[in-house]
Structure formats: structure tokens, C-alpha cells
Design a protein around this motif. Structure first.
Motif, PDB file in Angstrom:
ATOM      1  N   PHE A 217      -2.980  20.012  15.319  1.00 44.52           N
ATOM      2  CA  PHE A 217      -3.107  20.488  13.938  1.00 44.52           C
ATOM      3  C   PHE A 217      -1.871  20.088  13.144  1.00 44.52           C
TER       4      PHE A 217
ATOM      5  N   GLY B 264       7.726  16.110   9.991  1.00 44.19           N
ATOM      6  CA  GLY B 264       8.519  17.341   9.841  1.00 44.19           C
ATOM      7  C   GLY B 264       9.873  17.087   9.195  1.00 44.19           C
TER       8      GLY B 264
ATOM      9  N   VAL C 151      14.516  10.902   7.133  1.00 43.57           N
ATOM     10  CA  VAL C 151      15.792  10.428   7.691  1.00 43.57           C
ATOM     11  C   VAL C 151      15.627   8.962   8.088  1.00 43.57           C
TER      12      VAL C 151
ATOM     13  N   LEU D 184      13.969  24.143   5.362  1.00 39.57           N
ATOM     14  CA  LEU D 184      15.351  24.213   4.870  1.00 39.57           C
ATOM     15  C   LEU D 184      15.478  25.416   3.941  1.00 39.57           C
TER      16      LEU D 184
ATOM     17  N   ARG E 153      28.272  17.724  15.079  1.00 39.03           N
ATOM     18  CA  ARG E 153      28.678  16.682  16.033  1.00 39.03           C
ATOM     19  C   ARG E 153      30.100  16.226  15.732  1.00 39.03           C
TER      20      ARG E 153
ATOM     21  N   ILE F 245       7.956  25.936  20.781  1.00 43.00           N
ATOM     22  CA  ILE F 245       8.973  24.921  21.096  1.00 43.00           C
ATOM     23  C   ILE F 245       9.634  24.402  19.815  1.00 43.00           C
TER      24      ILE F 245
HETATM   25  C1  LIG Z   1      18.324  16.487   7.153  1.00 37.10           C
HETATM   26  C2  LIG Z   1      18.157  16.541   8.644  1.00 37.10           C
HETATM   27  C3  LIG Z   1      18.531  15.459   9.426  1.00 37.10           C
HETATM   28  C4  LIG Z   1      18.402  15.504  10.810  1.00 37.10           C
HETATM   29  N1  LIG Z   1      18.772  14.422  11.562  1.00 37.10           N
HETATM   30  C5  LIG Z   1      18.691  14.487  12.904  1.00 37.10           C
HETATM   31  C6  LIG Z   1      19.103  13.381  13.709  1.00 37.10           C
HETATM   32  O1  LIG Z   1      19.517  12.330  13.196  1.00 37.10           O
HETATM   33  N2  LIG Z   1      19.009  13.498  15.074  1.00 37.10           N
HETATM   34  C7  LIG Z   1      18.558  14.659  15.679  1.00 37.10           C
HETATM   35  O2  LIG Z   1      18.526  14.740  16.899  1.00 37.10           O
HETATM   36  N3  LIG Z   1      18.146  15.718  14.924  1.00 37.10           N
HETATM   37  C8  LIG Z   1      18.209  15.651  13.570  1.00 37.10           C
HETATM   38  N4  LIG Z   1      17.802  16.723  12.823  1.00 37.10           N
HETATM   39  C9  LIG Z   1      17.242  17.903  13.506  1.00 37.10           C
HETATM   40  C10 LIG Z   1      15.749  17.656  13.744  1.00 37.10           C
HETATM   41  O3  LIG Z   1      15.186  17.258  12.547  1.00 37.10           O
HETATM   42  C11 LIG Z   1      15.020  18.891  14.210  1.00 37.10           C
HETATM   43  O4  LIG Z   1      15.709  19.487  15.259  1.00 37.10           O
HETATM   44  C12 LIG Z   1      13.608  18.533  14.671  1.00 37.10           C
HETATM   45  O5  LIG Z   1      13.003  17.703  13.707  1.00 37.10           O
HETATM   46  C13 LIG Z   1      12.773  19.755  14.889  1.00 37.10           C
HETATM   47  O6  LIG Z   1      11.453  19.313  15.122  1.00 37.10           O
HETATM   48  P1  LIG Z   1      10.225  20.319  15.156  1.00 37.10           P
HETATM   49  O7  LIG Z   1       9.031  19.469  15.427  1.00 37.10           O
HETATM   50  O8  LIG Z   1      10.506  21.443  16.078  1.00 37.10           O
HETATM   51  O9  LIG Z   1      10.122  20.971  13.709  1.00 37.10           O
HETATM   52  P2  LIG Z   1       9.826  20.330  12.265  1.00 37.10           P
HETATM   53  O10 LIG Z   1      10.461  19.007  12.134  1.00 37.10           O
HETATM   54  O11 LIG Z   1      10.201  21.418  11.300  1.00 37.10           O
HETATM   55  O12 LIG Z   1       8.230  20.123  12.240  1.00 37.10           O
HETATM   56  C14 LIG Z   1       7.344  21.205  12.132  1.00 37.10           C
HETATM   57  C15 LIG Z   1       6.062  20.729  11.474  1.00 37.10           C
HETATM   58  O13 LIG Z   1       5.097  21.783  11.518  1.00 37.10           O
HETATM   59  C16 LIG Z   1       4.456  21.887  10.248  1.00 37.10           C
HETATM   60  N5  LIG Z   1       3.963  23.249  10.069  1.00 37.10           N
HETATM   61  C17 LIG Z   1       4.665  24.344   9.693  1.00 37.10           C
HETATM   62  N6  LIG Z   1       3.855  25.434   9.649  1.00 37.10           N
HETATM   63  C18 LIG Z   1       2.608  24.992   9.987  1.00 37.10           C
HETATM   64  C19 LIG Z   1       1.350  25.645  10.123  1.00 37.10           C
HETATM   65  N7  LIG Z   1       1.224  26.964   9.875  1.00 37.10           N
HETATM   66  N8  LIG Z   1       0.273  24.919  10.508  1.00 37.10           N
HETATM   67  C20 LIG Z   1       0.399  23.565  10.755  1.00 37.10           C
HETATM   68  N9  LIG Z   1       1.592  22.897  10.645  1.00 37.10           N
HETATM   69  C21 LIG Z   1       2.681  23.604  10.271  1.00 37.10           C
HETATM   70  C22 LIG Z   1       5.547  21.515   9.252  1.00 37.10           C
HETATM   71  O14 LIG Z   1       4.973  21.097   8.037  1.00 37.10           O
HETATM   72  C23 LIG Z   1       6.241  20.365   9.998  1.00 37.10           C
HETATM   73  O15 LIG Z   1       5.581  19.140   9.743  1.00 37.10           O
HETATM   74  C24 LIG Z   1      17.901  16.680  11.435  1.00 37.10           C
HETATM   75  C25 LIG Z   1      17.521  17.782  10.638  1.00 37.10           C
HETATM   76  C26 LIG Z   1      17.648  17.716   9.262  1.00 37.10           C
HETATM   77  C27 LIG Z   1      17.227  18.904   8.433  1.00 37.10           C
END
Ligand SMILES: Cc1cc2nc3c(=O)[nH]c(=O)nc-3n(C[C@H](O)[C@H](O)[C@H](O)COP(=O)(O)OP(=O)(O)OC[C@H]3O[C@@H](n4cnc5c(N)ncnc54)[C@H](O)[C@@H]3O)c2cc1C
Length: 305
Positions: free
Chosen positions: A34, A42, A47, A115, A182, A274
Motif C-alpha cells: 500500500f 518517502g 535527496v 518532518l 554524522r 519498521i
Molecule cells: C532530508 C533528509 C535526508 C536524508 N538523507 C539520508 C541519507 O543520505 N542517508 C540515510 O541513510 N538516511 C537519510 N535520511 C534518513 C532516511 O530518509 C530515513 O531514515 C528513511 O527514509 C526512513 O524510511 P521509512 O521508509 O521508514 O519512512 P519514510 O521515508 O517516512 O516513508 C514512509 C512512507 O509511508 C507513507 N505513509 C505514511 N502514512 C501512510 C498511510 N497511512 N498509508 C500509506 N502510506 C503511508 C509516507 O507517505 C511515506 O511515503 C534522510 C532524511 C531526511 C529527512
């Protein structure tokens, strides 16, 4: 496709969800993934070059997500372009969203975090008119300009470093007395005199009418305030978990992040959490991969028990 039943439902199209769907499909069970609005990636979608991602060359977030999505489709993952608003039930879970309802034996919640925005007066009114949360999208607008970054963690510093490709000066305002980032980012900032630092400080007002003209900064230690002139403000002051879809009786920590056991299972049996939505997540993509793999394999094994 509403009404379909899956062995495993993965919710969230960030790197955690894409990786979990991948490993669940490799385990040979049926997987529904989903993805809200069908848009994967996400937090890293914009980036341009990911740090710490083990690859032969620079990889951007959108490129990584698109590659995983394509591979998952080849593996037979069913992509469902829908948000999920609630998860209910016992052995067979009911997932509901604006586009319908689905059932799954096991659920992996990878909904990540959003954010946080700045609560200071002026910040909301000037969002998109100088207040930004994406240096990779908007940095080019600030060539030879003075900009301010709010925050002191990895994302604040990595985005500030990207802004240095354009801006004349970058002032980083952080509540802390040191960065939580970092070491390579901290060294890069320390080595470039265009970065100016305001420790133990916070932005209490964003100034400007049609666009950002400055920020009022309070030094919490000295008890003093000053106005910094700038045309851009980039805000990276932490994350708020997207955890509202989980049942109220699933434990959260004091910030609302979801508590799990060592296998990433929540207090609701068969519901895993996760990545950035999880309490204790370390904030790196490599950790996302490890959590997604463990949860997917555990969930797949439970489908057969
Ligand atoms: C500006 C920035 C730069 C970064 N750069 C790096 C980097 O260079 N290297 C690194 O290791 N880490 C980096 N990070 C950290 C990294 O982005 C995160 O740790 C990682 O992306 C987390 O992934 P995730 O899939 O858990 O969550 P997310 O990336 O938040 O993805 C969650 C997804 O779920 C969706 N969602 C939310 N609620 C629902 C719902 N109810 N139903 C369906 N979908 C939903 C959201 O829309 C989103 O698409 C960075 C973070 C930021 C903010």
C-alpha cells in the motif's frame, strides 16, 4: 482491487516498505504493498545523493525507490495505490482506507514519519515563500544568498551542506550545545567559514511579508534575541511518526513512535512496525534494510504456522 486478501500487507512506500515487500515476496507469500498516492520514496524522495548507501556510485532517493518498486513488480508484489487509515482484527486483519478495505494475515507498518514544522509566528504563512523543507528542491533559488537552517541532526546538516553549493552564508540555529549528526557532516561544516553556528538557540519568529526577510533568534543561554537577515529558512527540527493507523492499544513511546519487540512485532500479534515510525530506529537507510528483512521473514514464517 479493494476486497483482496493478502498473506502480508506492507503499508508505506518509503525505503522500509519497499524493502519489506521485496523480502516478503522472496519468501514466496502473496504481498499487497500500500503506497499512498502510488508515489514511492518517502523522506528521501528528493535527496539527490544518499549518504551511507552501499553502491558503486552516487544514488538518489527517487532512483533507489524506483529501482526497488520495479523489482518488486517483477517478483509479483501487488501495488495498491492507497493510504490505509486503520488496522483492526485478530488472525485476519482488516485494513481500511479512503479507497476500500482489504484483508491480510500479517501486516508490516512502514509509514515512516513527517518532518516537523516550526511553530514560530510567520513560519506557516511563509511556507513555500522562503520557508522550505527541501534543499535539494529549492536550494538553487538561493544562489549567493544568506540562508538559515533550523536543526542540528543528520538531515539538517546534510541539507545545509547541499545549500553550500549555492548560498553565500548558511547559519545553523540549533537548540543543542552540539550537533547530533554524522562526524563527516560536522567536520565539513567546521571546515567551511560560510557556515555560522548559533548554539542553544531557537527561531522564535520568521520575518517578512511576501517572502522571508529574516528570522528572530533567541539564545536560550544568554537570554538575548537577535535578528538574522536571510532570504531562505530551511527547517529540519525532527520527525513526527505517522502512526495514527495503528490501534490505540499498541504501545507508543512519549513521542508517539511505535514500540516493538526484537523482531519488530508490535503489541498487536501479527502487526510489525519498521523504520522511521518505530521507537528506537537509528535514522539510517542501512538500518531500514535490516529491520525490513527481519520483519518480512518473521511475518512470512508466521503465515505458514
Ligand atoms: C532530508 C533528509 C535526508 C536524508 N538523507 C539520508 C541519507 O543520505 N542517508 C540515510 O541513510 N538516511 C537519510 N535520511 C534518513 C532516511 O530518509 C530515513 O531514515 C528513511 O527514509 C526512513 O524510511 P521509512 O521508509 O521508514 O519512512 P519514510 O521515508 O517516512 O516513508 C514512509 C512512507 O509511508 C507513507 N505513509 C505514511 N502514512 C501512510 C498511510 N497511512 N498509508 C500509506 N502510506 C503511508 C509516507 O507517505 C511515506 O511515503 C534522510 C532524511 C531526511 C529527512
Amino acid at each position: 482491487m479493494a476486497g483482496t486478501s493478502f498473506d502480508i500487507a506492507v503499508i508505506g512506500g518509503g525505503i522500509a516498505g519497499l524493502t519489506a515487500a521485496h523480502h516478503a515476496a522472496l519468501a514466496g507469500v502473496s504481498v499487497g504493498h500500500f503506497i499512498a498516492d502510488g508515489m514511492p520514496g518517502g523522506l528521501v524522495i528528493n535527496v539527490g545523493a544518499l549518504d551511507g548507501w552501499p553502491a558503486a556510485g552516487a544514488v538518489g532517493g527517487a532512483e533507489l525507490a524506483a529501482g526497488l518498486l520495479g523489482r518488486n513488480e517483477e517478483l509479483g508484489v501487488s501495488l495498491v495505490p492507497s493510504r490505509i487509515d486503520s488496522i483492526e482484527g485478530g488472525a485476519s486483519k482488516l485494513l481500511s482506507g479512503p479507497d476500500g478495505a482489504w484483508r491480510a494475515k500479517q501486516v508490516i507498518v512502514a509509514t515512516g514519519a513527517s518532518l516537523r514544522t516550526l511553530a514560530a509566528p510567520g513560519a506557516e504563512q511563509l511556507a513555500g515563500r522562503g520557508v522550505s523543507q527541501c534543499a535539494w528542491c529549492d536550494g538553487g533559488l538561493y544562489r549567493d544568498a544568506d540562508v538559515v537552517v533550523a536543526g542540528g541532526g543528520d538531515s539538517a546538516l546534510s541539507e545545509a551542506i547541499h545549500l553550500a553549493e549555492f548560498a553565500r552564508s548558511i547559519t545553523i540555529v540549533t537548540r543543542g550545545e552540539m550537533f547530533r549528526a554524522r562526524r563527516s557532516y560536522v567536520s565539513r561544516v567546521a571546515d567551511d567559514e560560510r557556515f555560522k553556528l548559533r548554539w542553544s538557540s531557537e527561531i522564535v519568529e520568521v520575518l517578512g511579508d511576501e517572502g522571508v526577510e529574516g528570522v528572530r533568534v533567541r539564545d536560550n543561554e544568554a537570554g538575548s534575541e537577535e535578528i538574522l537577515s536571510c532570504s531562505g529558512l530551511f527547517v529540519f527540527v525532527g520527525l513526527a511518526p505517522n502512526a495514527a493507523l495503528l490501534p490505540a492499544n499498541v504501545s507508543r513511546d512519549d513521542q508517539g513512535f511505535v514500540v516493538t519487540d526484537a523482531n519488530f512485532e508490535t503489541g498487536a500479534p501479527g502487526v510489525f512496525a519498521i523504520g522511521a515510525v518505530r521507537s528506537g530506529y537509528g535514522g539510517r537507510l542501512t538500518q531500514v534494510v535490516s529491520e525490513a528483512t527481519t520483519a518480512a521473514e518473521r511475518a512470512a514464517a508466521s503465515c505458514e504456522e
